[in-house]
Write a protein that holds these residues in place. Structure first.
Motif, PDB file in Angstrom:
ATOM      1  N   GLY A   1       0.690  -1.165  -0.184  1.00 51.48           N
ATOM      2  CA  GLY A   1       0.057  -0.043   0.246  1.00 51.48           C
ATOM      3  C   GLY A   1       0.807   1.127  -0.089  1.00 51.48           C
ATOM      4  N   GLY A   2       1.944   1.190   0.074  1.00 49.48           N
ATOM      5  CA  GLY A   2       2.946   2.370   0.313  1.00 49.48           C
ATOM      6  C   GLY A   2       3.541   2.778  -1.037  1.00 49.48           C
ATOM      7  N   GLY A   3       4.318   3.529  -1.038  1.00 48.27           N
ATOM      8  CA  GLY A   3       5.186   3.928  -2.546  1.00 48.27           C
ATOM      9  C   GLY A   3       6.160   3.050  -2.768  1.00 48.27           C
ATOM     10  N   ALA A   4       7.249   2.542  -1.756  1.00 46.51           N
ATOM     11  CA  ALA A   4       8.057   1.697  -2.061  1.00 46.51           C
ATOM     12  C   ALA A   4       7.410   0.467  -2.578  1.00 46.51           C
ATOM     13  CB  ALA A   4       8.948   1.132  -1.097  1.00 46.51           C
TER      14      ALA A   4
ATOM     15  N   ASN B   1      -1.123  -6.724   2.208  1.00 47.52           N
ATOM     16  CA  ASN B   1      -1.350  -5.194   2.992  1.00 47.52           C
ATOM     17  C   ASN B   1      -2.056  -5.268   4.351  1.00 47.52           C
ATOM     18  OD1 ASN B   1      -0.057  -2.591   2.857  1.00 47.52           O
ATOM     19  ND2 ASN B   1      -1.988  -1.826   2.261  1.00 47.52           N
ATOM     20  N   ARG B   2      -1.794  -4.302   5.197  1.00 48.36           N
ATOM     21  CA  ARG B   2      -2.437  -4.166   6.429  1.00 48.36           C
ATOM     22  C   ARG B   2      -3.859  -3.754   6.038  1.00 48.36           C
ATOM     23  NH1 ARG B   2      -0.369   0.134  10.317  1.00 48.36           N
ATOM     24  NH2 ARG B   2      -0.644   1.514   8.690  1.00 48.36           N
ATOM     25  N   SER B   3      -4.077  -2.742   5.195  1.00 47.97           N
ATOM     26  CA  SER B   3      -5.318  -2.295   4.588  1.00 47.97           C
ATOM     27  C   SER B   3      -5.378  -3.153   3.369  1.00 47.97           C
ATOM     28  CB  SER B   3      -5.482  -0.845   4.441  1.00 47.97           C
ATOM     29  OG  SER B   3      -4.668  -0.092   5.273  1.00 47.97           O
TER      30      SER B   3
ATOM     31  N   LYS C   1      -6.462  -1.795  -0.494  1.00 46.38           N
ATOM     32  CA  LYS C   1      -5.331  -1.084  -1.236  1.00 46.38           C
ATOM     33  C   LYS C   1      -4.561  -2.114  -2.046  1.00 46.38           C
ATOM     34  CE  LYS C   1      -3.997   2.548   2.042  1.00 46.38           C
ATOM     35  NZ  LYS C   1      -2.767   2.950   2.799  1.00 46.38           N
TER      36      LYS C   1
ATOM     37  N   ALA D   1       8.154  -4.285   2.107  1.00 47.78           N
ATOM     38  CA  ALA D   1       8.162  -2.971   1.896  1.00 47.78           C
ATOM     39  C   ALA D   1       7.471  -2.002   2.851  1.00 47.78           C
ATOM     40  CB  ALA D   1       7.533  -2.538   0.360  1.00 47.78           C
TER      41      ALA D   1
ATOM     42  N   PRO E   1       7.505  -0.408   6.739  1.00 43.38           N
ATOM     43  CA  PRO E   1       8.487   0.330   7.551  1.00 43.38           C
ATOM     44  C   PRO E   1       8.896  -0.464   8.730  1.00 43.38           C
ATOM     45  CG  PRO E   1       6.549   1.791   7.406  1.00 43.38           C
ATOM     46  CD  PRO E   1       6.189   0.454   6.764  1.00 43.38           C
TER      47      PRO E   1
ATOM     48  N   MET F   1      12.445  -0.631  11.008  1.00 42.36           N
ATOM     49  CA  MET F   1      13.273   0.473  11.196  1.00 42.36           C
ATOM     50  C   MET F   1      13.497   0.761  12.580  1.00 42.36           C
ATOM     51  SD  MET F   1      11.412   2.972   8.492  1.00 42.36           S
ATOM     52  CE  MET F   1      12.725   4.132   7.975  1.00 42.36           C
TER      53      MET F   1
ATOM     54  N   MET G   1      13.602  -4.385   2.328  1.00 40.25           N
ATOM     55  CA  MET G   1      13.703  -2.681   1.978  1.00 40.25           C
ATOM     56  C   MET G   1      14.320  -1.933   3.154  1.00 40.25           C
ATOM     57  SD  MET G   1      11.102  -1.369  -0.652  1.00 40.25           S
ATOM     58  CE  MET G   1      10.496  -2.504  -2.151  1.00 40.25           C
TER      59      MET G   1
ATOM     60  N   GLY H   1      17.909  -3.490   2.908  1.00 40.82           N
ATOM     61  CA  GLY H   1      17.669  -2.474   1.884  1.00 40.82           C
ATOM     62  C   GLY H   1      18.871  -1.864   1.142  1.00 40.82           C
TER      63      GLY H   1
HETATM   64  P1  NAP Z   1       4.949   3.992   3.450  1.00 44.92           P
HETATM   65  O1  NAP Z   1       4.598   4.519   2.093  1.00 44.92           O
HETATM   66  O2  NAP Z   1       4.913   4.671   4.699  1.00 44.92           O
HETATM   67  O3  NAP Z   1       4.535   2.383   3.451  1.00 44.92           O
HETATM   68  C1  NAP Z   1       3.520   2.303   4.077  1.00 44.92           C
HETATM   69  C2  NAP Z   1       3.206   0.783   3.769  1.00 44.92           C
HETATM   70  O4  NAP Z   1       3.761   0.144   5.060  1.00 44.92           O
HETATM   71  C3  NAP Z   1       1.838   0.467   3.532  1.00 44.92           C
HETATM   72  O5  NAP Z   1       1.528  -0.786   2.710  1.00 44.92           O
HETATM   73  C4  NAP Z   1       1.135   0.417   4.796  1.00 44.92           C
HETATM   74  O6  NAP Z   1       0.227  -0.365   5.025  1.00 44.92           O
HETATM   75  C5  NAP Z   1       2.586  -0.408   5.635  1.00 44.92           C
HETATM   76  N1  NAP Z   1       2.418  -0.211   6.857  1.00 44.92           N
HETATM   77  C6  NAP Z   1       2.965   0.796   7.741  1.00 44.92           C
HETATM   78  N2  NAP Z   1       3.094   0.707   8.888  1.00 44.92           N
HETATM   79  C7  NAP Z   1       2.801  -0.624   9.146  1.00 44.92           C
HETATM   80  C8  NAP Z   1       2.690  -1.319  10.455  1.00 44.92           C
HETATM   81  N3  NAP Z   1       2.687  -1.049  11.496  1.00 44.92           N
HETATM   82  N4  NAP Z   1       2.101  -3.024   9.898  1.00 44.92           N
HETATM   83  C9  NAP Z   1       1.928  -3.289   8.825  1.00 44.92           C
HETATM   84  N5  NAP Z   1       1.996  -2.340   7.884  1.00 44.92           N
HETATM   85  C10 NAP Z   1       2.496  -1.275   7.994  1.00 44.92           C
HETATM   86  O7  NAP Z   1       6.623   4.201   3.359  1.00 44.92           O
HETATM   87  P2  NAP Z   1       7.327   3.844   2.003  1.00 44.92           P
HETATM   88  O8  NAP Z   1       8.021   4.957   1.417  1.00 44.92           O
HETATM   89  O9  NAP Z   1       6.872   2.865   0.899  1.00 44.92           O
HETATM   90  O10 NAP Z   1       8.808   2.994   2.648  1.00 44.92           O
HETATM   91  C11 NAP Z   1       8.567   1.721   3.238  1.00 44.92           C
HETATM   92  C12 NAP Z   1       9.750   1.173   3.599  1.00 44.92           C
HETATM   93  O11 NAP Z   1      10.606   0.794   2.665  1.00 44.92           O
HETATM   94  C13 NAP Z   1      10.560   2.228   4.740  1.00 44.92           C
HETATM   95  O12 NAP Z   1      11.245   1.496   5.625  1.00 44.92           O
HETATM   96  C14 NAP Z   1      11.573   3.052   3.846  1.00 44.92           C
HETATM   97  O13 NAP Z   1      12.847   3.302   4.292  1.00 44.92           O
HETATM   98  C15 NAP Z   1      12.128   1.601   2.906  1.00 44.92           C
HETATM   99  N6  NAP Z   1      12.419   1.889   1.492  1.00 44.92           N
HETATM  100  C16 NAP Z   1      13.755   1.517   1.062  1.00 44.92           C
HETATM  101  C17 NAP Z   1      14.352   1.904  -0.205  1.00 44.92           C
HETATM  102  C18 NAP Z   1      15.523   1.217  -0.347  1.00 44.92           C
HETATM  103  O14 NAP Z   1      16.264   1.926  -1.450  1.00 44.92           O
HETATM  104  N7  NAP Z   1      16.081   0.379   0.342  1.00 44.92           N
HETATM  105  C19 NAP Z   1      13.665   2.576  -0.864  1.00 44.92           C
HETATM  106  C20 NAP Z   1      12.242   3.257  -0.638  1.00 44.92           C
HETATM  107  C21 NAP Z   1      11.777   2.917   0.610  1.00 44.92           C
HETATM  108  P3  NAP Z   1      -1.410   0.370   5.015  1.00 44.92           P
HETATM  109  O15 NAP Z   1      -1.449   0.838   3.557  1.00 44.92           O
HETATM  110  O16 NAP Z   1      -2.163  -0.537   5.523  1.00 44.92           O
HETATM  111  O17 NAP Z   1      -1.122   1.694   5.849  1.00 44.92           O
END
Ligand code: NAP
Length: 311
Positions: free
Chosen positions: A150-153, A173-175, A178, A225, A227, A230, A252, A275
């Protein structure tokens, strides 16, 4: 440590970037932006290739971000990276975006082409390169379980799986709605019947232990994907009892120590990686877009590894 600039610097006095010595030609826009490891390894790449210029951090708030990036040409920039939370806004603000960015729903790399801004997403292609390097497999040959669709990554990873037509993709996905919506969007990429057996090639499930247990025997690669991981106190996004030695796990998340998921996977005898390789390769691909030449990958890797463990 490079200096930190703000979106106001682009809006009010873009000429300051040309006056720096060496001039700022690249940067990362984010909020927050201090944590970004990109300035270190991109600066190392500029130095190693003899390109005169510096890569700076730009703290940009949401309201100012779109107009700030429109000033990149005037500020003398070659391009920029975009990180949390501006990737979707960058997609809307650029003049033209490549397919990977449109499908990922966000831009993490901008190239200044005269007065026009071209948008790219190197997250998905960087992930694919990291998987190839770490596990010696191509996405197209594996069945993937994506945690956090559901998130950007997560979206960038799913888009890459679709474009490479991976054998099977399970979006968790938690939700769950999405994941279902993303599956509907990606369905055209999974129409052909490559997979032998009864399992659907594209599936959306909730991020629940029961749903994950049903799918885990029919996947080869797990990508986290979310967080989760972290913070040291975070639980793992996948119950440890579901991890088996045949799995490959790409988390990631990156940080100073190993995440719960990576530790659990290693304890189960699985191959697991954090990651950092993805971060490295998305950055190397951005460098290649900006300069149309191979990135000095080993120099960038060494700097990233050093920065990732420094306090
Ligand atoms: P984001 O948009 O905040 O990601 C949200 C996603 O994580 C959604 O699917 C969300 O589910 C889920 N989520 C959030 N909190 C949760 C929880 N407590 N339990 C279960 N699911 C949860 O962040 P993002 O930008 O996609 O990044 C996600 C991770 O990837 C981060 O740790 C970021 O640092 C990492 N990342 C790494 C790289 C790399 O190059 N290594 C690149 C980009 C990102 P819902 O839809 O249900 O809210």
């Amino acid at each position: 440590m490079t200096d930190v600039f703000s979106s106001a610097d682009f809006l009010e006095r873009p000429s300051i970037f040309r006056d720096l010595d060496p001039p700022a030609i690249l940067g990362v826009f984010g909020d927050p932006v201090m944590h970004s490891l990109s300035p270190g390894f991109q600066t190392a790449a500029l130095e190693a290739t003899g390109i005169r210029g510096q890569y700076v951090r730009i703290h940009a708030q949401a309201a100012e971000f779109p107009s700030a990036i429109r000033r990149l040409p005037e500020a003398g920039f070659i391009g920029a990276n975009v990180t949390i939370p501006h990737k979707a806004a960058a997609l809307a603000a650029v003049d033209e975006a490549e397919e990977a960015a449109r499908l990922a729903g966000g831009v993490n790399t901008i190239f200044v082409d005269g007065g026009r801004l071209l948008g790219f997403s190197t997250d998905g292609p960087g992930l694919a390169r990291a998987i190839r390097e770490e596990f010696l497999v191509d996405l197209r040959d594996v069945r993937v379980l994506l945690l956090g669709a559901g998130g950007g990554a997560g979206r960038a990873a799913a888009a890459q799986c679709a474009r490479e037509s991976c054998e099977r993709l399970v979006l968790a996905n938690r939700s769950p709605e999405k994941a279902t919506a993303l599956a509907a969007e990606l369905a055209p990429w999974f129409r052909s019947d490559r997979l032998q057996g009864p399992a659907d090639r594209l599936v959306a499930i909730p991020l629940s232990p029961e749903a994950l247990r049903e799918q885990i025997a029919q996947v080869d690669l797990v990508i986290n994907a979310t967080p989760l991981g972290m913070r040291r106190t975070d639980p793992s996004p996948l119950p440890p009892s579901l991890l088996t030695a045949n799995l490959m796990v790409m988390d990631m998340v990156y940080g100073r120590g190993k995440s719960r998921l990576v530790l659990d996977a290693e304890n189960a005898g699985a191959r697991a990686v954090d990651g950092l390789p993805m971060l490295l390769h998305q950055g190397a691909l951005a460098f290649e877009i900006w300069f149309n030449r191979p990135a000095p990958i080993e120099v960038m890797r060494a700097r990233l590894q050093a920065d990732a463990i420094s306090p």
